[in-house]
Design a protein around this motif. Sequence first.
Motif, mmCIF file in Angstrom:
data_model
loop_
_atom_site.group_PDB
_atom_site.id
_atom_site.type_symbol
_atom_site.label_atom_id
_atom_site.label_comp_id
_atom_site.label_asym_id
_atom_site.label_seq_id
_atom_site.Cartn_x
_atom_site.Cartn_y
_atom_site.Cartn_z
ATOM 1 N N ASP A 70 42.430 54.286 55.516
ATOM 2 C CA ASP A 70 42.054 52.882 55.612
ATOM 3 C C ASP A 70 40.528 52.791 55.571
ATOM 4 O O ASP A 70 39.841 53.534 56.269
ATOM 5 C CB ASP A 70 42.598 52.332 56.946
ATOM 6 N N ILE B 126 46.268 55.556 44.311
ATOM 7 C CA ILE B 126 45.431 54.437 44.753
ATOM 8 C C ILE B 126 46.304 53.196 45.010
ATOM 9 O O ILE B 126 46.189 52.539 46.047
ATOM 10 C CB ILE B 126 44.340 54.127 43.693
ATOM 11 N N LEU B 127 47.197 52.915 44.062
ATOM 12 C CA LEU B 127 48.062 51.733 44.193
ATOM 13 C C LEU B 127 48.996 51.858 45.395
ATOM 14 O O LEU B 127 49.248 50.881 46.104
ATOM 15 C CB LEU B 127 48.878 51.521 42.908
ATOM 16 N N HIS C 181 47.154 51.212 48.604
ATOM 17 C CA HIS C 181 46.951 49.759 48.721
ATOM 18 C C HIS C 181 48.249 49.069 49.156
ATOM 19 O O HIS C 181 48.254 48.204 50.024
ATOM 20 C CB HIS C 181 46.476 49.224 47.365
ATOM 21 N N ARG C 182 49.351 49.528 48.542
ATOM 22 C CA ARG C 182 50.663 48.941 48.868
ATOM 23 C C ARG C 182 51.004 49.145 50.348
ATOM 24 O O ARG C 182 51.609 48.299 50.989
ATOM 25 C CB ARG C 182 51.738 49.582 47.979
ATOM 26 N N LYS D 66 46.500 49.803 53.211
ATOM 27 C CA LYS D 66 45.177 50.369 53.490
ATOM 28 C C LYS D 66 44.120 49.555 52.745
ATOM 29 O O LYS D 66 44.304 49.204 51.574
ATOM 30 C CB LYS D 66 45.114 51.837 53.056
ATOM 31 N N GLU D 67 43.042 49.277 53.455
ATOM 32 C CA GLU D 67 41.946 48.499 52.882
ATOM 33 C C GLU D 67 41.097 49.460 52.054
ATOM 34 O O GLU D 67 40.438 50.342 52.627
ATOM 35 C CB GLU D 67 41.141 47.929 54.057
ATOM 36 N N ILE D 68 41.130 49.359 50.740
ATOM 37 C CA ILE D 68 40.344 50.300 49.928
ATOM 38 C C ILE D 68 39.514 49.550 48.892
ATOM 39 O O ILE D 68 39.810 48.408 48.537
ATOM 40 C CB ILE D 68 41.239 51.341 49.203
ATOM 41 N N GLU D 69 38.474 50.266 48.431
ATOM 42 C CA GLU D 69 37.627 49.719 47.370
ATOM 43 C C GLU D 69 37.464 50.826 46.340
ATOM 44 O O GLU D 69 37.429 52.007 46.707
ATOM 45 C CB GLU D 69 36.270 49.342 47.988
ATOM 46 N N LEU E 61 43.829 47.717 38.421
ATOM 47 C CA LEU E 61 43.348 47.562 39.796
ATOM 48 C C LEU E 61 43.196 46.077 40.151
ATOM 49 O O LEU E 61 43.549 45.642 41.248
ATOM 50 C CB LEU E 61 42.020 48.303 39.974
ATOM 51 N N ILE F 74 42.935 44.872 44.053
ATOM 52 C CA ILE F 74 42.083 45.872 44.724
ATOM 53 C C ILE F 74 40.616 45.610 44.345
ATOM 54 O O ILE F 74 40.287 45.452 43.159
ATOM 55 C CB ILE F 74 42.503 47.308 44.315
ATOM 56 N N THR G 115 37.220 46.186 43.116
ATOM 57 C CA THR G 115 36.826 47.236 42.185
ATOM 58 C C THR G 115 35.406 47.021 41.668
ATOM 59 O O THR G 115 35.013 45.893 41.369
ATOM 60 C CB THR G 115 37.811 47.254 40.988
#
Length: 309
Positions: free
Chosen positions: A117, A134-135, A138-139, A142-145, A164, A169, A171
């Motif tokens: 996260d 990555i997907l 996110h699913r 988890k807070e991602i960049e 993305l 997400i 990006t």
Amino acid sequence: MLLSETAENIKKMEIRGAGRIARAAVEALADFARNLDVSDPETFKREMQGAAGVLTATRPTAVSLPNAVRYVMRALDSFESVEAAREATLSRAAEFINHSEHAVEWIAEIGARHISDGDVLLTHCNSEAALGCILEAHRQGKEIEVYATEVRPRGQGLITIRTLNEAGIRTNYIIDSAVRYFINDVDLVIVGADAIAVNGAVVNKIGTAQIAHAANEARTNVIVAAETYKFAPRTILGEKIEIEERDPAEVLPREEAERLPFVRVRNPAFDVTPAEYIDLIITERGAIPPELAYTVIRDYLGWRIEEFR
Ligand code: RUB
């Protein structure tokens, strides 16, 4: 005919990415087997070998292609009739495609565990295995960049940022040469692979080695997401993975190049990242350090010494 159409589309990169190339080739091989109208088993085998050759000659680097074709062609090691050979070929083709599709899902699941996260990730090119991780992260909420590179000269980064963006997400789209500038903002680099050698070196889109080098300098982890059929058995014998060099016109328009007779445009499509710059390889069987590449070749690709006689 699907065979020549698929071969052409792989060459032109309308079908691209190591996993997709492997599945498309297997589908074309299955279609060829289905429609092969011959009565003699030996002719069936010879025609199939010809078709396999056409497919494997399309792009030289992604080892998923010969591995997949070889997996299907094993159906022809021994058989009694054309119908038996056809059936065995179709069943191995279906098995490969089914495994390949699941492999990407399993990799996503395993890979997502390595994404925390709040992580800022960087990816290069357009890899369904890397993007899957990555997907999935996110699913899971988890807070991602993500930082995604442009990928000169063919611009595969655009496909990546569209995916993305569609997932919602956050990006950042950057030119390839901006990686070192941003690397200290990145927690984890995650890329795919076209081939992995027995010594754990990873062949992937040109620029990956530079990114891994910058990550190593910044003490940022590098993860490679790759199905087991991306491992290259013949590297055990010291065979090098061929790096495809594509048309210079992808880099510089031909008319401009013609005005510069002393300039030779070079356009390698892939490069080699040494194992020491890679922290983990995520396969559908589990995550391994690059040093364990040999065990994948031995245990999952059914490598036997007799195959190399
Ligand atoms: C694609 C590329 C990808 C790998 C892995 O190169 O380098 O990173 O093939 O992709 P190109 P995947 O665009 O020249 O085919 O995980 O989808 O197999």
